[in-house]
Design a protein around this motif. Structure first.
Motif, short mmCIF file in Angstrom:
data_model
loop_
_atom_site.label_atom_id
_atom_site.label_comp_id
_atom_site.label_asym_id
_atom_site.label_seq_id
_atom_site.Cartn_x
_atom_site.Cartn_y
_atom_site.Cartn_z
N ASP A 148 63.04 -2.80 -6.16
CA ASP A 148 64.46 -1.12 -6.00
C ASP A 148 65.32 -1.47 -4.76
N ARG A 149 65.86 -2.99 -5.01
CA ARG A 149 67.05 -3.13 -4.48
C ARG A 149 68.83 -4.33 -5.11
N PHE A 150 70.14 -3.68 -4.88
CA PHE A 150 70.34 -4.98 -5.13
C PHE A 150 70.49 -5.87 -5.13
N ALA A 151 69.89 -7.38 -5.89
CA ALA A 151 70.66 -8.73 -5.00
C ALA A 151 71.49 -9.39 -5.70
N LEU A 152 71.38 -10.75 -5.33
CA LEU A 152 72.16 -11.47 -6.00
C LEU A 152 71.98 -12.72 -6.86
N VAL A 153 72.46 -13.25 -7.54
CA VAL A 153 71.96 -14.06 -8.39
C VAL A 153 70.87 -15.11 -7.62
N SER A 154 71.96 -15.44 -6.41
CA SER A 154 71.13 -16.52 -6.34
C SER A 154 69.40 -16.11 -6.05
N GLU A 155 69.38 -14.57 -5.67
CA GLU A 155 67.68 -14.15 -5.48
C GLU A 155 66.64 -14.45 -6.33
N ILE A 156 67.25 -14.38 -8.22
CA ILE A 156 66.46 -14.30 -9.59
C ILE A 156 65.71 -15.38 -8.56
N GLN A 157 65.57 -16.32 -8.81
CA GLN A 157 64.42 -17.38 -8.29
C GLN A 157 63.24 -16.91 -7.25
N GLU A 158 64.25 -16.51 -5.91
CA GLU A 158 62.92 -16.56 -5.25
C GLU A 158 62.06 -15.22 -6.28
N PHE A 159 62.82 -14.08 -6.63
CA PHE A 159 62.12 -12.48 -6.92
C PHE A 159 60.71 -13.42 -8.68
N VAL A 160 61.42 -14.54 -9.75
CA VAL A 160 60.61 -14.86 -10.05
C VAL A 160 58.97 -15.59 -9.62
N THR A 161 59.07 -16.11 -8.55
CA THR A 161 58.08 -16.87 -8.32
C THR A 161 57.47 -15.12 -7.11
N LEU A 162 58.25 -14.84 -6.66
CA LEU A 162 56.78 -13.80 -6.50
C LEU A 162 56.02 -12.98 -7.26
N GLU A 163 56.83 -12.63 -8.69
CA GLU A 163 56.32 -12.07 -9.43
C GLU A 163 55.65 -12.72 -9.92
N ARG A 164 55.42 -14.09 -10.27
CA ARG A 164 54.76 -15.60 -10.73
C ARG A 164 52.96 -15.07 -10.22
N ASP A 165 53.59 -14.98 -8.66
CA ASP A 165 52.54 -15.04 -7.74
C ASP A 165 51.73 -13.64 -7.54
N ALA A 166 51.96 -12.52 -8.12
CA ALA A 166 51.88 -11.39 -8.00
C ALA A 166 50.75 -11.20 -9.37
N ARG A 167 50.83 -12.18 -10.17
CA ARG A 167 49.68 -11.58 -11.72
C ARG A 167 48.69 -13.04 -11.21
N GLU B 144 46.68 -16.46 -12.51
CA GLU B 144 46.81 -17.47 -12.67
C GLU B 144 46.67 -17.84 -13.82
N VAL B 145 45.81 -16.94 -14.87
CA VAL B 145 46.25 -17.63 -16.45
C VAL B 145 46.87 -16.57 -17.47
N ASP B 146 46.96 -15.38 -16.46
CA ASP B 146 48.17 -14.33 -17.21
C ASP B 146 49.34 -15.51 -16.72
N ARG B 147 50.28 -16.27 -15.76
CA ARG B 147 51.15 -16.61 -15.79
C ARG B 147 51.63 -17.14 -16.56
N LYS B 148 51.67 -17.77 -17.50
CA LYS B 148 52.45 -18.59 -18.49
C LYS B 148 52.41 -17.34 -19.51
N PHE B 149 51.91 -16.18 -19.22
CA PHE B 149 52.56 -15.10 -20.54
C PHE B 149 53.40 -14.26 -20.09
N ILE B 150 53.44 -14.54 -18.52
CA ILE B 150 55.26 -13.55 -18.02
C ILE B 150 56.61 -13.24 -19.10
N THR B 151 56.69 -12.62 -19.39
CA THR B 151 57.81 -11.67 -19.92
C THR B 151 59.29 -11.73 -18.78
#
Lengths: 190, 155
Positions: B87-106, B108-115
């Motif tokens: 829900d907020r604007f971000a910088l390009v450098s914040e994407i890696q953190e975002f991906v990690t957070l998204e991954r942690d939210a799923r 463990e078995v589903d993590r490799k299927f995240i699109t």
């Protein structure tokens, strides 16, 4: 004689239903998520050697800041891109102007000739996203044409008319979407 | 012709509204089936490009979205395309953190299927897009989807 139960007043039922309807109208969106699905490659190690690819196997597509196209060093147009890619990926075993062809065996298809061609796409920083998607789309369309042709030849049906998922998968494996994206370079401004 | 003349009162009978709830319920079910819940409020202008060779995204719960486009509120955020994560604007450098957070939210078995679905405004320049793609590659989110509208007509 049993007493008649009084009729339930259903007049407010419509209001309740309306309320729910409006709730769903507000909280939901209608967009179906469609898109072009691609697999990115892992970042190359720092000292990775540049892979040696036979020039004849490469089709280089370059898009510049003005969204103009160049294929293998010659100016080209988006309207003919689909036909160009299709022509490049078609099987010509003995013609040095086309990619190398090899024999491969696939389930359900037997031994067939497969082109080793690779389409390489390179965009600059100033290229518009719309153009980039158009190119990706045209390349995908060319590959799907080739798949349809193979399916027609082997099973007498276009690929999207096939029912058996094994057959669809076999066609997809035989004609792989071989698009490589060049490592981006910081040229071409914003 | 008096045969066709109505007998008795000239009052128009009241229209029965007892089927009204049924009609509304039908509408309700239609909307429930065809729509999906809103995930986030999009704060960028998001006209997607069109393409014909599109695939449908399956498993909505395994998709994380990155919106890119010029901000809707020009007065505050300017006109340059910006990246919106959640829900907020971000910088390009914040994407890696975002991906990690998204991954942690799923699971463990589903993590490799995240699109990762890239919803990018069609006037955005490729410079920003390839920056985002580079960050995704570094973060290990290799499966991406360029979100496009389906081109109707010509195949």
């Amino acid at each position: 004689m049993a007493r008649k139960t009084p009729e339930v007043n259903a007049g407010s039922m419509a209001d309740i239903a309306f309320l729910m309807l409006i709730f769903f109208l507000v909280t939901t969106t209608m967009d179906v998520d469609t898109g072009i699905i691609r697999q990115l490659s892992p970042p190359p190690p720092k000292d990775a050697p540049i892979p040696d690819i036979n020039k004849r196997n490469m089709m280089t597509i370059l898009v510049n800041n003005q969204d103009a196209l160049m294929i293998n060093g010659k100016p080209a147009d988006i309207s003919t891109l689909r036909a160009d890619v299709k022509d490049f990926m078609s099987i010509h075993p003995d013609d040095p102007a086309y990619p190398v062809v090899e024999l491969k065996t696939f389930d359900y298809l037997g031994e067939i000739q497969v082109s080793r061609g690779i389409v390489s796409l390179k965009s600059l920083r100033g290229t518009s996203y719309e153009m980039y998607i158009k190119i990706q789309d045209q390349i995908a369309a060319a590959f799907s044409d080739l798949r349809d042709e193979l399916a027609m030849q082997k099973f007498g049906k276009k690929q999207d008319k096939l029912v058996d998922p094994n057959l669809i998968d076999a066609i997809n494996k035989a004609i792989k979407l071989s698009v490589s994206e060049a490592e981006p370079e910081d040229i071409g401004g914003k | 012709m008096s045969r066709f003349k109505k007998e008795g009162s000239k009052d128009v009978p009241a229209i029965s509204t007892s089927s009204m709830p049924d009609i509304i319920f039908m509408l309700l079910f239609f909307f429930m089936v065809t729509t999906t819940m809103k995930q986030t409020t999009v704060m960028v202008r998001n006209t997607l490009p069109q393409a014909s060779e599109v695939e449908k995204l399956e498993k909505k719960s395994l998709v994380s979205f990155i919106h890119v486009g010029p901000p809707q509120n020009k007065a505050v955020y300017g006109t340059e395309p910006r990246i919106q994560l959640n829900d907020r604007f971000a910088l390009v450098s914040e994407i890696q953190e975002f991906v990690t957070l998204e991954r942690d939210a799923r699971d463990e078995v589903d993590r490799k299927f995240i699109t990762t679905s890239l919803k990018i405004h069609n006037e955005t320049k490729m410079g920003l897009v390839s920056d985002i793609k580079q960050e995704l590659r570094k973060a290990g989110a290799f499966k991406i989807n360029y979100s496009t509208r389906k081109l109707v007509g010509r195949k």
